[in-house]
Design a protein around this motif. Sequence first.
Motif, PDB file in Angstrom:
ATOM      1  N   VAL A 132     -59.229  51.824  -2.434  1.00  0.00           N
ATOM      2  CA  VAL A 132     -58.040  50.975  -2.376  1.00  0.00           C
ATOM      3  C   VAL A 132     -57.960  50.045  -3.585  1.00  0.00           C
ATOM      4  CG1 VAL A 132     -59.102  49.074  -1.087  1.00  0.00           C
ATOM      5  CG2 VAL A 132     -56.670  49.553  -0.797  1.00  0.00           C
ATOM      6  N   SER A 133     -59.100  49.799  -4.240  1.00  0.00           N
ATOM      7  CA  SER A 133     -59.087  48.911  -5.404  1.00  0.00           C
ATOM      8  C   SER A 133     -58.312  49.510  -6.577  1.00  0.00           C
ATOM      9  CB  SER A 133     -60.525  48.600  -5.844  1.00  0.00           C
ATOM     10  OG  SER A 133     -61.204  49.790  -6.225  1.00  0.00           O
ATOM     11  N   PHE A 134     -58.002  50.821  -6.509  1.00  0.00           N
ATOM     12  CA  PHE A 134     -57.248  51.455  -7.585  1.00  0.00           C
ATOM     13  C   PHE A 134     -55.744  51.260  -7.429  1.00  0.00           C
ATOM     14  CE2 PHE A 134     -61.209  53.972  -7.456  1.00  0.00           C
ATOM     15  CZ  PHE A 134     -61.620  53.783  -8.771  1.00  0.00           C
ATOM     16  N   ILE A 135     -55.304  50.639  -6.349  1.00  0.00           N
ATOM     17  CA  ILE A 135     -53.875  50.417  -6.145  1.00  0.00           C
ATOM     18  C   ILE A 135     -53.491  49.081  -6.778  1.00  0.00           C
ATOM     19  CG2 ILE A 135     -52.023  50.198  -4.459  1.00  0.00           C
ATOM     20  CD1 ILE A 135     -53.699  51.775  -2.510  1.00  0.00           C
ATOM     21  N   PRO A 136     -52.607  49.073  -7.766  1.00  0.00           N
ATOM     22  CA  PRO A 136     -52.252  47.821  -8.443  1.00  0.00           C
ATOM     23  C   PRO A 136     -51.514  46.856  -7.506  1.00  0.00           C
ATOM     24  CG  PRO A 136     -51.609  49.735  -9.746  1.00  0.00           C
ATOM     25  CD  PRO A 136     -51.966  50.244  -8.390  1.00  0.00           C
ATOM     26  N   TRP A 137     -51.642  45.577  -7.813  1.00  0.00           N
ATOM     27  CA  TRP A 137     -50.997  44.528  -7.016  1.00  0.00           C
ATOM     28  C   TRP A 137     -49.485  44.702  -6.933  1.00  0.00           C
ATOM     29  CZ3 TRP A 137     -48.706  39.741  -9.305  1.00  0.00           C
ATOM     30  CH2 TRP A 137     -48.241  38.872  -8.316  1.00  0.00           C
ATOM     31  N   PRO A 138     -48.753  44.964  -8.040  1.00  0.00           N
ATOM     32  CA  PRO A 138     -47.295  45.150  -7.912  1.00  0.00           C
ATOM     33  C   PRO A 138     -46.928  46.296  -6.986  1.00  0.00           C
ATOM     34  CG  PRO A 138     -47.895  44.797 -10.208  1.00  0.00           C
ATOM     35  CD  PRO A 138     -49.179  45.004  -9.458  1.00  0.00           C
ATOM     36  N   VAL A 139     -47.734  47.362  -6.959  1.00  0.00           N
ATOM     37  CA  VAL A 139     -47.458  48.483  -6.065  1.00  0.00           C
ATOM     38  C   VAL A 139     -47.624  48.042  -4.611  1.00  0.00           C
ATOM     39  CG1 VAL A 139     -48.222  50.785  -5.365  1.00  0.00           C
ATOM     40  CG2 VAL A 139     -48.088  50.197  -7.788  1.00  0.00           C
ATOM     41  N   ILE A 140     -48.672  47.278  -4.341  1.00  0.00           N
ATOM     42  CA  ILE A 140     -48.897  46.776  -2.978  1.00  0.00           C
ATOM     43  C   ILE A 140     -47.727  45.899  -2.534  1.00  0.00           C
ATOM     44  CG2 ILE A 140     -50.368  45.281  -1.567  1.00  0.00           C
ATOM     45  CD1 ILE A 140     -52.719  46.206  -3.308  1.00  0.00           C
ATOM     46  N   GLU A 141     -47.262  45.031  -3.429  1.00  0.00           N
ATOM     47  CA  GLU A 141     -46.158  44.137  -3.076  1.00  0.00           C
ATOM     48  C   GLU A 141     -44.848  44.911  -2.921  1.00  0.00           C
ATOM     49  OE1 GLU A 141     -46.352  41.115  -2.146  1.00  0.00           O
ATOM     50  OE2 GLU A 141     -48.480  40.865  -2.594  1.00  0.00           O
ATOM     51  N   GLY A 142     -44.628  45.921  -3.743  1.00  0.00           N
ATOM     52  CA  GLY A 142     -43.433  46.756  -3.585  1.00  0.00           C
ATOM     53  C   GLY A 142     -43.461  47.523  -2.273  1.00  0.00           C
ATOM     54  N   THR A 387     -44.534  41.997 -16.580  1.00  0.00           N
ATOM     55  CA  THR A 387     -44.365  43.023 -17.610  1.00  0.00           C
ATOM     56  C   THR A 387     -43.377  44.066 -17.112  1.00  0.00           C
ATOM     57  OG1 THR A 387     -46.131  44.482 -16.790  1.00  0.00           O
ATOM     58  CG2 THR A 387     -46.778  42.708 -18.309  1.00  0.00           C
ATOM     59  N   ARG A 388     -42.802  44.790 -18.049  1.00  0.00           N
ATOM     60  CA  ARG A 388     -41.851  45.829 -17.666  1.00  0.00           C
ATOM     61  C   ARG A 388     -42.515  46.891 -16.786  1.00  0.00           C
ATOM     62  NH1 ARG A 388     -38.434  47.167 -23.237  1.00  0.00           N
ATOM     63  NH2 ARG A 388     -37.432  45.111 -23.449  1.00  0.00           N
ATOM     64  N   ALA A 389     -43.729  47.247 -17.132  1.00  0.00           N
ATOM     65  CA  ALA A 389     -44.429  48.280 -16.367  1.00  0.00           C
ATOM     66  C   ALA A 389     -44.650  47.831 -14.925  1.00  0.00           C
ATOM     67  CB  ALA A 389     -45.772  48.596 -17.026  1.00  0.00           C
ATOM     68  N   ASP A 390     -45.118  46.603 -14.745  1.00  0.00           N
ATOM     69  CA  ASP A 390     -45.375  46.110 -13.397  1.00  0.00           C
ATOM     70  C   ASP A 390     -44.082  45.938 -12.615  1.00  0.00           C
ATOM     71  OD1 ASP A 390     -48.167  45.995 -13.611  1.00  0.00           O
ATOM     72  OD2 ASP A 390     -48.062  44.094 -14.675  1.00  0.00           O
ATOM     73  N   ALA A 391     -43.049  45.424 -13.274  1.00  0.00           N
ATOM     74  CA  ALA A 391     -41.766  45.254 -12.599  1.00  0.00           C
ATOM     75  C   ALA A 391     -41.188  46.603 -12.173  1.00  0.00           C
ATOM     76  CB  ALA A 391     -40.786  44.524 -13.514  1.00  0.00           C
ATOM     77  N   LEU A 392     -41.303  47.605 -13.058  1.00  0.00           N
ATOM     78  CA  LEU A 392     -40.790  48.934 -12.726  1.00  0.00           C
ATOM     79  C   LEU A 392     -41.571  49.544 -11.574  1.00  0.00           C
ATOM     80  CD1 LEU A 392     -38.919  51.303 -13.342  1.00  0.00           C
ATOM     81  CD2 LEU A 392     -40.593  52.099 -15.030  1.00  0.00           C
ATOM     82  N   GLY A 393     -42.893  49.406 -11.594  1.00  0.00           N
ATOM     83  CA  GLY A 393     -43.703  49.930 -10.498  1.00  0.00           C
ATOM     84  C   GLY A 393     -43.366  49.272  -9.176  1.00  0.00           C
ATOM     85  N   PHE A 394     -43.138  47.969  -9.203  1.00  0.00           N
ATOM     86  CA  PHE A 394     -42.783  47.217  -8.001  1.00  0.00           C
ATOM     87  C   PHE A 394     -41.451  47.700  -7.426  1.00  0.00           C
ATOM     88  CE2 PHE A 394     -40.261  43.571  -6.446  1.00  0.00           C
ATOM     89  CZ  PHE A 394     -41.019  43.222  -5.328  1.00  0.00           C
ATOM     90  N   VAL A 395     -40.439  47.790  -8.289  1.00  0.00           N
ATOM     91  CA  VAL A 395     -39.103  48.176  -7.838  1.00  0.00           C
ATOM     92  C   VAL A 395     -39.097  49.622  -7.336  1.00  0.00           C
ATOM     93  CG1 VAL A 395     -36.721  48.552  -8.571  1.00  0.00           C
ATOM     94  CG2 VAL A 395     -37.945  46.501  -9.318  1.00  0.00           C
ATOM     95  N   LEU A 396     -39.711  50.519  -8.086  1.00  0.00           N
ATOM     96  CA  LEU A 396     -39.732  51.925  -7.674  1.00  0.00           C
ATOM     97  C   LEU A 396     -40.443  52.109  -6.338  1.00  0.00           C
ATOM     98  CD1 LEU A 396     -40.430  54.064 -10.893  1.00  0.00           C
ATOM     99  CD2 LEU A 396     -38.413  54.092  -9.428  1.00  0.00           C
ATOM    100  N   THR A 397     -41.576  51.426  -6.172  1.00  0.00           N
ATOM    101  CA  THR A 397     -42.318  51.552  -4.916  1.00  0.00           C
ATOM    102  C   THR A 397     -41.477  51.072  -3.742  1.00  0.00           C
ATOM    103  OG1 THR A 397     -44.403  51.189  -6.106  1.00  0.00           O
ATOM    104  CG2 THR A 397     -44.439  50.914  -3.712  1.00  0.00           C
ATOM    105  N   ALA A 398     -40.785  49.937  -3.914  1.00  0.00           N
ATOM    106  CA  ALA A 398     -39.949  49.409  -2.835  1.00  0.00           C
ATOM    107  C   ALA A 398     -38.809  50.366  -2.505  1.00  0.00           C
ATOM    108  CB  ALA A 398     -39.403  48.042  -3.234  1.00  0.00           C
ATOM    109  N   ILE A 399     -38.131  50.900  -3.534  1.00  0.00           N
ATOM    110  CA  ILE A 399     -36.991  51.787  -3.304  1.00  0.00           C
ATOM    111  C   ILE A 399     -37.427  53.082  -2.623  1.00  0.00           C
ATOM    112  CG2 ILE A 399     -35.254  53.211  -4.462  1.00  0.00           C
ATOM    113  CD1 ILE A 399     -34.977  51.005  -6.537  1.00  0.00           C
ATOM    114  N   VAL A 400     -38.510  53.674  -3.100  1.00  0.00           N
ATOM    115  CA  VAL A 400     -38.974  54.934  -2.512  1.00  0.00           C
ATOM    116  C   VAL A 400     -39.477  54.705  -1.095  1.00  0.00           C
ATOM    117  CG1 VAL A 400     -40.622  56.828  -2.755  1.00  0.00           C
ATOM    118  CG2 VAL A 400     -39.504  55.892  -4.776  1.00  0.00           C
ATOM    119  N   THR A 401     -40.098  53.565  -0.845  1.00  0.00           N
ATOM    120  CA  THR A 401     -40.559  53.254   0.507  1.00  0.00           C
ATOM    121  C   THR A 401     -39.389  53.237   1.486  1.00  0.00           C
ATOM    122  OG1 THR A 401     -42.439  51.966  -0.304  1.00  0.00           O
ATOM    123  CG2 THR A 401     -41.726  51.540   1.947  1.00  0.00           C
TER     124      THR A 401
END
Length: 564
Positions: A132-142, A387-401
């Motif tokens: 689970v430590s491989f999951i980035p924080w923005p992904v968890i929040e998304g 960062t753009r990468a973290d923001a994109l990961g956050f938004v994409l994860t939320a939308i796909v969820t």
Amino acid sequence: MTNPAVPLRSRVGAYLAGLVPRASDYALTRRTWRADLLAGLTVGIVALPLALGFGVSSGLTAEAGLVTAIVAGLLAAVFGGSNVQVSGPTGAMVVILVPIVATQGAAAVATVSVVAGIVVVAAGALHLGRAVSFIPWPVIEGFTLGIAVIIFLQQVPLLLSPRTAHAGDHSPNAVVAAGQSLTGADWSYVPWALGAAAIVAACMVVAPRIHRSLPGSLIGIVVVTLLAFLLPTPLAVIGVLPASLPAPVLPALDPASLGALLLPALTVAALAAIESLLSARVAASLADTGAYDPDRELVGQGIASIGSGLFGGMPATGAIARTAVNVRSGGRSRLSAIVHAVVLLLVVLIAAGPVGAIPLAALAGVLMVTAVRMVHAGTVRAILRSTRADALGFVLTAIVTVSFDLIIAVLIGVVVAGVFALRNLSRATGVHREPIPADPEPGDDGIAIIRFDGPLFFAAADRVFDTVTALGDDVTVVILRMSQLELVDATGARILSDIVQALERRGVTVLIKGVQAGHEELFRTVGVLDSLRHHNHLFAELPPAIEHARSHIRRSDTTSRTTP
């Protein structure tokens, strides 16, 4: 003569001992039992409406939610790897169960719970707890934001008509189901349901401001239930609940049904593992309650889901909100989570009748407020501004969820984060031509010193090759400085071999300086060192390499002067 099997048995014994309950789990109980009892009572009160609500929202029954909170809560407390983790039905699990109930039927959930539990136990036994430590924080929040949106939308049908009390009446997608419920709304029912939900929400907001220990959700439910009893309202209620736990029954495990349920079970297992480990990690940071064992936590959560399925419940995970309430209420040992399960069991044994009279709209209000509280505006702003990468990961994860699937959302988020991380890491790979650090001599213009900095791996390989091989025709000797090179993978080593061969084919002599001990074996295996024209072209220090390069220049000049 020693028996080689003895050390193996010892290792196996120690391995198994680390995954099962032990007396040291309750070392703090003698000092903390009073606080644990109070914390367990508090968490039990908080967990009651959530267990009922998640049971209904999943498309099952309130009874299924209660059974899960009792059985899984007890088993996870005893067998899990955290001293303060509180487990039971959660909103994230409900999101996965809704389509399973819609397509496979309610009876399939018990089978999914048992199979998923077996998979989670196996993951713990294989020491996969640190994954689970491989999951980035923005992904968890998304992921959390997407779950919160789904939980909120799942309550919409409960507020629009008494005939849409179960999620199975609509599409398994929460967004679509919310829209469908609008077309069949009973507008004479809506004001009553919205009023009930509003009363509960108000109690949940106001009660903590009066005193932080007041259980606002329970107070709101009691108020709405009393009003529904005293007034002639059309509000749909939970209905009759059994006054005891059901007897354990092994669910159907025939090959035909297992084939259809295997993929849903794997999805449930992945979610149970991820959410439980995240919750345990958060709990360990809230107070000094001792370290948690991620592998044992998986074993405990798997056993909890198996037990829940045998009693007709649903898959369970560690619940972050309830775990936080436990710690903040003074819970410091496993006793508090055990007491929480006992409190809920007493509710079933003593108060099944009053609990059955709770309006479903009141539970919808509890879950709507819970969903809103899952999202922290400050956290969202911080991620979007990072960062753009973290923001994109956050938004994409939320939308796909919200739109598709929770596990796919996490995978997409991790892949996006990984791609950007590799891009940034590849940019850290430096390839620099530097001057000869000595008094210049005739012919030095034909010597190029190339210094490598940072990591050299597959993502940077092509750029490194193009940069080095683009040297001008005036260069006849190249010194590759490797002492500052950090991480090197097989592709990076292979590209070095290709660089040496490409330069040598052009008649350029290549010298290598400063190969680190950790890279030498890889360089020999891949063929970097074998690509050199002579074994004397490998140096430990720069001055001898420069002198050797100058000797090549002098010999070349001598040869060109004597050649007619």
